[in-house]
Design a protein around this motif. Sequence first.
Motif, short mmCIF file in Angstrom:
data_model
loop_
_atom_site.label_atom_id
_atom_site.label_comp_id
_atom_site.label_asym_id
_atom_site.label_seq_id
_atom_site.Cartn_x
_atom_site.Cartn_y
_atom_site.Cartn_z
N MET A 1 4.82 7.64 -10.53
CA MET A 1 4.41 8.14 -9.22
C MET A 1 2.90 8.09 -9.00
SD MET A 1 6.96 11.42 -8.91
CE MET A 1 6.99 11.85 -10.63
N THR A 2 2.18 7.60 -10.00
CA THR A 2 0.72 7.56 -9.90
C THR A 2 0.26 6.72 -8.71
OG1 THR A 2 0.69 7.64 -12.30
CG2 THR A 2 -1.40 7.15 -11.21
N GLY A 3 -0.78 7.20 -8.07
CA GLY A 3 -1.30 6.50 -6.90
C GLY A 3 -2.43 5.55 -7.24
N GLN A 4 -3.43 5.53 -6.39
CA GLN A 4 -4.54 4.58 -6.51
C GLN A 4 -5.32 4.73 -7.81
OE1 GLN A 4 -5.54 2.22 -4.08
NE2 GLN A 4 -3.57 2.64 -3.11
N ASP A 5 -5.27 5.91 -8.41
CA ASP A 5 -6.07 6.18 -9.60
C ASP A 5 -5.55 5.44 -10.84
OD1 ASP A 5 -8.41 7.55 -10.43
OD2 ASP A 5 -7.20 8.96 -11.55
N ASN B 1 -2.81 -0.61 -5.83
CA ASN B 1 -4.24 -0.39 -5.59
C ASN B 1 -4.76 -1.26 -4.44
OD1 ASN B 1 -7.17 -1.49 -6.35
ND2 ASN B 1 -6.98 0.67 -6.89
N LEU C 1 0.83 -1.21 0.00
CA LEU C 1 0.00 0.00 0.00
C LEU C 1 0.86 1.25 0.00
CD1 LEU C 1 -2.95 -0.92 2.40
CD2 LEU C 1 -3.04 -0.60 -0.06
N GLU C 2 1.95 1.20 0.73
CA GLU C 2 2.87 2.34 0.73
C GLU C 2 3.48 2.55 -0.65
OE1 GLU C 2 5.63 1.49 3.81
OE2 GLU C 2 4.51 2.62 5.31
N ASP D 1 1.83 2.33 -3.28
CA ASP D 1 0.74 2.78 -4.15
C ASP D 1 0.09 1.68 -4.97
OD1 ASP D 1 0.72 5.54 -3.49
OD2 ASP D 1 2.46 5.84 -4.76
#
Lengths: 328, 463
Positions: free
Chosen positions: B225-229, B45, B40-41, B43
């Motif tokens: 660097m994209t996160g959950q999206d 999903n 999760l850290e 990123d």
Amino acid sequence: MGLFAKLFAGKERKAKAQKFKIGMEKTRKGSLSSLRQVLLSANRIDEGLYDKLEEIFVTADIGLDTAVQFLSELRKEVKRQNLEKPMDLQNLIVDKLFDLYLKGQIVDTRIPFASEGLTVLLFVGVNGTGKTTSIAKIAHFLQTQGKRVMLAAGDTFRAGAIEQLRIWGGRLDCPVIAKSEGADPSSVIFEAIREAKKTQVDVLLCDTAGRLQNKVNLMKELDKIHRTIVRETGTPPSATYLVIDATTGQNGLSQAKVFSEVTPITGIVLTKLDGTAKGGIVLAIRNELGIPISFVGLGEKITDLSPFDIEDYIYGLFADFFETEESR
Amino acid sequence: MAFENLTKRLQMALRRLTGKTRLTETDIEEMMKEVRLSLLEADVNYQVVKDFTAEVKELALGEKIMKGLNPGEQVVKIVNEELIKLMGTDAEPIRFAEGKKTVIMMVGLQGAGKTTTAGKLGWYLRKTNAKKPLLIAADIYRPAAVDQLVTVGQKLDLPVFQMGISEKPQTIVAKGLKYADEGGFDLVIVDTAGRLHINEVLMDELLDIKKLSSPQEILLTVDAMTGQDAVNVSVAFHQALGLTGCILTKLDGDTRGGAALSIRKMTGIPIKLAGTGEKLTEIEVFHPERMASRILGMGDILSLIEKATEEIDETEAMSMMEKMMSGHFNFNDLLKQMKMVKRMGAFSGILKLLPGGSALANSDKIDDKQLVFVEAMIQSMTPEERKNPELLERSSSRRNRVAEGSGRSTTEVNRLIGMLDKQRQMMKRMAGMSPESLERMAGNLPRIDQNPTPGKGKGGFKL
């Protein structure tokens, strides 16, 4: 009346908040992060419900640390108030989110203009977050307030960056100070400050090249730009904005941390919030580093920029929840 | 020096004493908490993490614990193997059309790095596949996007087809394709404008371009660097266009890049290339294996597990262990032990792999040279002295002789003798200890006290 209810008391608020929720519109269809659904479908406040809440927060990129901290405070409050029904959490979640962001402080997002003379605004960030576009939007925002603005093309690295700023300058009808690609960015800023003072510009907006925060030499270059501003104006920039893309995940924290070490960050410009990303990382940044959000970018038009408003933002995060609530 | 190796022994001892040979549900669950946190850290999903950890849990239950690993490490090993499987074991190359020109479409959100990557890709395929590429500038929306591609093209000596910003992208691409045929280009890379996946008008435009250019590859450019999206974005692009692959950009940053895993798991498309720097030649084939360990964020431990399982002869290690426990550990054993460590790689390298070991590795006290010196000193001893360290302890003339023979100072010889003595004492004490006090001791060992993780508690380590 809790903040939750207050949030929807006025029609004015709703209209204002409307912009924020545009981005969330598509995600909430078939999305797993519907707060309302989660609360409605739960029979009682239990571990299962907390897990679902955690999921909602993590999915918004708030990050596990901040999410866990938030939930533990929520648990305490549930215990203290002896809450039993999941729907009772609605007020509490909103209230606690306010607390998380405000931290008992008054957060002023207004641009801190210099009391006299030139106001210098510096824009920094990693590559591709939307620095140049944000500068154009903020320049326009300032023009509507009657300020005379000037742009400094400090991104001398990326191909086309100078031209991009020039085009914006043309559209906004404001001067752009630029040198050729590959020039020392500090020298561009130096010249821009001189020129701005000479022509009695109110606000100088300085663009910089996108740089990944782990590139030591590029961060040193930024330090030099910062020092140039201090030397030429006698003070640090009136504000330094870190531009962060709403899709950014946990790396946003590292960005905020490392950029702050080089040049103190006044606030964050959160861009591209009109997508499906919720930009929750800025809550983590606020929570862990204390840096507030100053502006949000909500679209491609020059007017698609708003000063950050935590109430609107929370409304955007849980727009579905609020709307259905209202229509009942 | 050999103290780090000792830590491994300690762990082995712990395992032996507790007699654990298979992973229990508790072991797995403890470790899974760490793995979940780590993913999760990075990123990855939320849903992907949930599914993945559930799958691995099933797989790991009852698995035999390998010698040289503790249960925690064993779980990490399984997790890593599954991650690699998921990411695809081999790098997937770009597909080319046969007998005609190849068309590649670059798509993605704003600011992902499409234009830069289009240039990099053209340069790369010209170099690796002897292609003659043409870049088409179809981003008419972002100010100066065309300029940017033209400049990139100039720098890389790649021709760029452009019609300014007054024509529709569809027209530009159609004309560009014709131009490519006339000019004998066998590779066309179309740089499209960045757009939100929820912008239907702009997504339709991409569909038009796809129809008229029939590309062999539609590559989604994604910021590492994209996160959950990342899931929403890649799924939406995939549903609309049928992606053939993905290029991960800005991988030279310090992001863990969990988006790669989310995309792979939710769309099944391979990640083909990675942008690894600001220079226009910094692009490389994507290595699923490296990415897996980067995402897991336990790279150090993984390398250690790998080296430990590969390089240490297990029986040799076990007999060494017994020797140590018996208290008859002598200079011959020390030499053997050191050679084992040496086989595992440069000593300072090994140290760096151990959690917290990098601080030690940089200190002047321990380096590879030191290891050579110790070896020289031991080799300057007589066979009797090596077997019976007391001989040296008692006689200063023996110590002086060893010092002279090895070219080291007597102080160093004394230090070496003292060190062996300490090890022996510790081993003797260990042999008679309960597992609990052993654990406690692991935290108090000299020198490795900076290294609080291995051997402490049953999980083995913390992140």
